[in-house]
Design an enzyme around this catalytic site. Sequence first.
Site, PDB file in Angstrom:
ATOM      1  N   CYS A 134       0.810  -1.225   0.000  1.00  0.00           N
ATOM      2  CA  CYS A 134       0.000   0.000   0.000  1.00  0.00           C
ATOM      3  C   CYS A 134       0.844   1.276   0.000  1.00  0.00           C
ATOM      4  O   CYS A 134       0.307   2.367  -0.196  1.00  0.00           O
ATOM      5  CB  CYS A 134      -0.948  -0.012   1.184  1.00  0.00           C
TER       6      CYS A 134
ATOM      7  N   HIS B 214      -3.549   6.853   1.842  1.00  0.00           N
ATOM      8  CA  HIS B 214      -3.900   5.531   1.320  1.00  0.00           C
ATOM      9  C   HIS B 214      -5.295   5.179   1.851  1.00  0.00           C
ATOM     10  O   HIS B 214      -5.561   5.288   3.054  1.00  0.00           O
ATOM     11  CB  HIS B 214      -2.847   4.519   1.784  1.00  0.00           C
TER      12      HIS B 214
ATOM     13  N   ASN C 233     -10.076  -0.920  -0.120  1.00  0.00           N
ATOM     14  CA  ASN C 233      -8.628  -0.690  -0.098  1.00  0.00           C
ATOM     15  C   ASN C 233      -8.037  -1.328  -1.358  1.00  0.00           C
ATOM     16  O   ASN C 233      -7.971  -2.552  -1.459  1.00  0.00           O
ATOM     17  CB  ASN C 233      -8.068  -1.318   1.174  1.00  0.00           C
TER      18      ASN C 233
HETATM   19  O1  UT7 Z   1      -3.333  -1.117   3.745  1.00  0.00           O
HETATM   20  C1  UT7 Z   1      -3.399  -1.401   5.109  1.00  0.00           C
HETATM   21  C2  UT7 Z   1      -4.414  -2.485   5.211  1.00  0.00           C
HETATM   22  N1  UT7 Z   1      -4.894  -2.804   6.491  1.00  0.00           N
HETATM   23  C3  UT7 Z   1      -5.636  -1.977   7.260  1.00  0.00           C
HETATM   24  O2  UT7 Z   1      -5.862  -0.844   6.997  1.00  0.00           O
HETATM   25  C4  UT7 Z   1      -6.221  -2.609   8.491  1.00  0.00           C
HETATM   26  C5  UT7 Z   1      -6.332  -1.669   9.625  1.00  0.00           C
HETATM   27  N2  UT7 Z   1      -7.241  -2.222  10.587  1.00  0.00           N
HETATM   28  C6  UT7 Z   1      -8.579  -2.056  10.463  1.00  0.00           C
HETATM   29  O3  UT7 Z   1      -9.047  -1.424   9.551  1.00  0.00           O
HETATM   30  C7  UT7 Z   1      -9.447  -2.684  11.520  1.00  0.00           C
HETATM   31  O4  UT7 Z   1      -8.654  -3.296  12.501  1.00  0.00           O
HETATM   32  C8  UT7 Z   1     -10.455  -3.739  10.944  1.00  0.00           C
HETATM   33  C9  UT7 Z   1     -11.518  -3.038  10.111  1.00  0.00           C
HETATM   34  C10 UT7 Z   1      -9.729  -4.758  10.082  1.00  0.00           C
HETATM   35  C11 UT7 Z   1     -11.134  -4.470  12.083  1.00  0.00           C
HETATM   36  O5  UT7 Z   1     -11.775  -3.529  12.932  1.00  0.00           O
HETATM   37  P1  UT7 Z   1     -11.581  -3.603  14.507  1.00  0.00           P
HETATM   38  O6  UT7 Z   1     -12.408  -2.531  15.077  1.00  0.00           O
HETATM   39  O7  UT7 Z   1     -10.103  -3.568  14.801  1.00  0.00           O
HETATM   40  O8  UT7 Z   1     -12.215  -5.001  14.860  1.00  0.00           O
HETATM   41  P2  UT7 Z   1     -11.541  -6.250  15.577  1.00  0.00           P
HETATM   42  O9  UT7 Z   1     -10.570  -6.932  14.691  1.00  0.00           O
HETATM   43  O10 UT7 Z   1     -11.085  -5.866  16.947  1.00  0.00           O
HETATM   44  O11 UT7 Z   1     -12.784  -7.178  15.755  1.00  0.00           O
HETATM   45  C12 UT7 Z   1     -13.864  -6.818  16.625  1.00  0.00           C
HETATM   46  C13 UT7 Z   1     -14.894  -7.918  16.557  1.00  0.00           C
HETATM   47  C14 UT7 Z   1     -14.316  -9.299  16.792  1.00  0.00           C
HETATM   48  O12 UT7 Z   1     -15.271 -10.053  17.507  1.00  0.00           O
HETATM   49  P3  UT7 Z   1     -15.132 -10.250  19.093  1.00  0.00           P
HETATM   50  O13 UT7 Z   1     -13.799 -10.894  19.285  1.00  0.00           O
HETATM   51  O14 UT7 Z   1     -15.202  -8.863  19.685  1.00  0.00           O
HETATM   52  O15 UT7 Z   1     -16.295 -11.112  19.432  1.00  0.00           O
HETATM   53  C15 UT7 Z   1     -14.171  -9.876  15.422  1.00  0.00           C
HETATM   54  O16 UT7 Z   1     -14.264 -11.278  15.391  1.00  0.00           O
HETATM   55  O17 UT7 Z   1     -15.491  -7.960  15.258  1.00  0.00           O
HETATM   56  C16 UT7 Z   1     -15.382  -9.272  14.722  1.00  0.00           C
HETATM   57  N3  UT7 Z   1     -15.221  -9.155  13.295  1.00  0.00           N
HETATM   58  C17 UT7 Z   1     -16.251  -9.034  12.449  1.00  0.00           C
HETATM   59  N4  UT7 Z   1     -17.584  -9.012  12.677  1.00  0.00           N
HETATM   60  C18 UT7 Z   1     -18.376  -8.858  11.615  1.00  0.00           C
HETATM   61  C19 UT7 Z   1     -14.061  -9.106  12.565  1.00  0.00           C
HETATM   62  N5  UT7 Z   1     -14.349  -8.971  11.266  1.00  0.00           N
HETATM   63  C20 UT7 Z   1     -15.699  -8.921  11.167  1.00  0.00           C
HETATM   64  C21 UT7 Z   1     -16.583  -8.772  10.098  1.00  0.00           C
HETATM   65  N6  UT7 Z   1     -17.911  -8.749  10.355  1.00  0.00           N
HETATM   66  N7  UT7 Z   1     -16.168  -8.643   8.823  1.00  0.00           N
END
Ligand code: UT7
Length: 335
Positions: A118, A260, A290
């Site tokens: 990225c 980005h 993305n």
């Molecule tokens: O070019 C760089 C590319 N990468 C990025 O930019 C990633 C940067 N990170 C992010 O954008 C965020 O961390 C995400 C959008 C990927 C995830 O958001 P988050 O607020 O950090 O969520 P999390 O990973 O802490 O997950 C929270 C909850 C979890 O459930 P529990 O453990 O609280 O029960 C996950 O299992 O959300 C759950 N979860 C989902 N639920 C519904 C994770 N993915 C999903 C989903 N739909 N797609």
Amino acid sequence: MKSLMMQGTQILSTGSSVPDSSLSNDQISQIVETSDKWIVTRTGIKKRRLLTGSRKSVIDLAVVAALKALDKISMSALEIDLIILATSSPNDLFGSASQVQAQIKAFNAVAFDLTAACSGFVLAMVTASQFLQSGSYRTILVIGADVLSKWTNWSDRSTCILFGDGAGAMILQSCLKEFNQVLGFQLNTNGNHWNHLCLSYEEKINPHPILNVYQGSFKYISMNGKEVYKFAVSQVPLSILKCLHDLNITINDIDWLLLHQANERILTAVANKLSINANKIIVNLNNYGNTSAASIPLALDEALDQKQISNDDIIVISGFGAGLTWGTVIIQWKC
Ligand code: UT7
């Protein structure tokens, strides 16, 4: 011909290309357990484009973006001296840039790939501006293009909601110093955290029986979303501040923040940390997700098409992602 005079970099044109096929959040929720509400709230993404169909590759998108950029300024591809294709999803591990060179008929151009996920477009722009400012080349085509849909694990809801396919191109040319548009840059890498976001080579368990060579293949994107989020929000503002400081530019001088397009929350958090007004953020990730190396030139091309950007506007551009690698390039737009 080489000139020893240090020169400036002019941005002549941009172009972009996305595949026709669109995938909404509701459609993704039929594949993995997620919802439109979750995806929009956590990322801002509503849909993304996917390169579907057989024998289609990053090259197809890169070629269209490049031809559009050339067409806008009625430039012959034969004028291009160098093509830098920033991609982490090449169609050939030996490089895809040469196939782009052949397809757009840029027969006078040297062409190579640059792999930095990225951050790829920022690194490619900076690389191009070095060749231009040293007088090595006159006209350079920089392309950021990725088809991460080919490397996404479509049963992993934590990553498959994020990515989309696309390409963006920019034509840069050397110019007199007083017309320079690439004002400065600041680049970083921290390889200690490479495993927060990677698409690694995976070996088979057993080696070749005689040679002891382990062969394998690349599999899927793997990501620690929380760590990447924290990294982006903490490091990108620092990179921007260093770059601004070196150039003696203040936050108030910034007209546009072009980050980005990873996650709308990251864009907003970076702007907040820098006290940049939200209406200065360029954002189009809602429609494309993305798109990795394509996201910055795609968003810039759209903003230009929509006449958002005016003459002399200062645009702060930052890329960040796998590596971990991140960096900033500051440009001044000339219409
Ligand atoms: O070019 C760089 C590319 N990468 C990025 O930019 C990633 C940067 N990170 C992010 O954008 C965020 O961390 C995400 C959008 C990927 C995830 O958001 P988050 O607020 O950090 O969520 P999390 O990973 O802490 O997950 C929270 C909850 C979890 O459930 P529990 O453990 O609280 O029960 C996950 O299992 O959300 C759950 N979860 C989902 N639920 C519904 C994770 N993915 C999903 C989903 N739909 N797609």
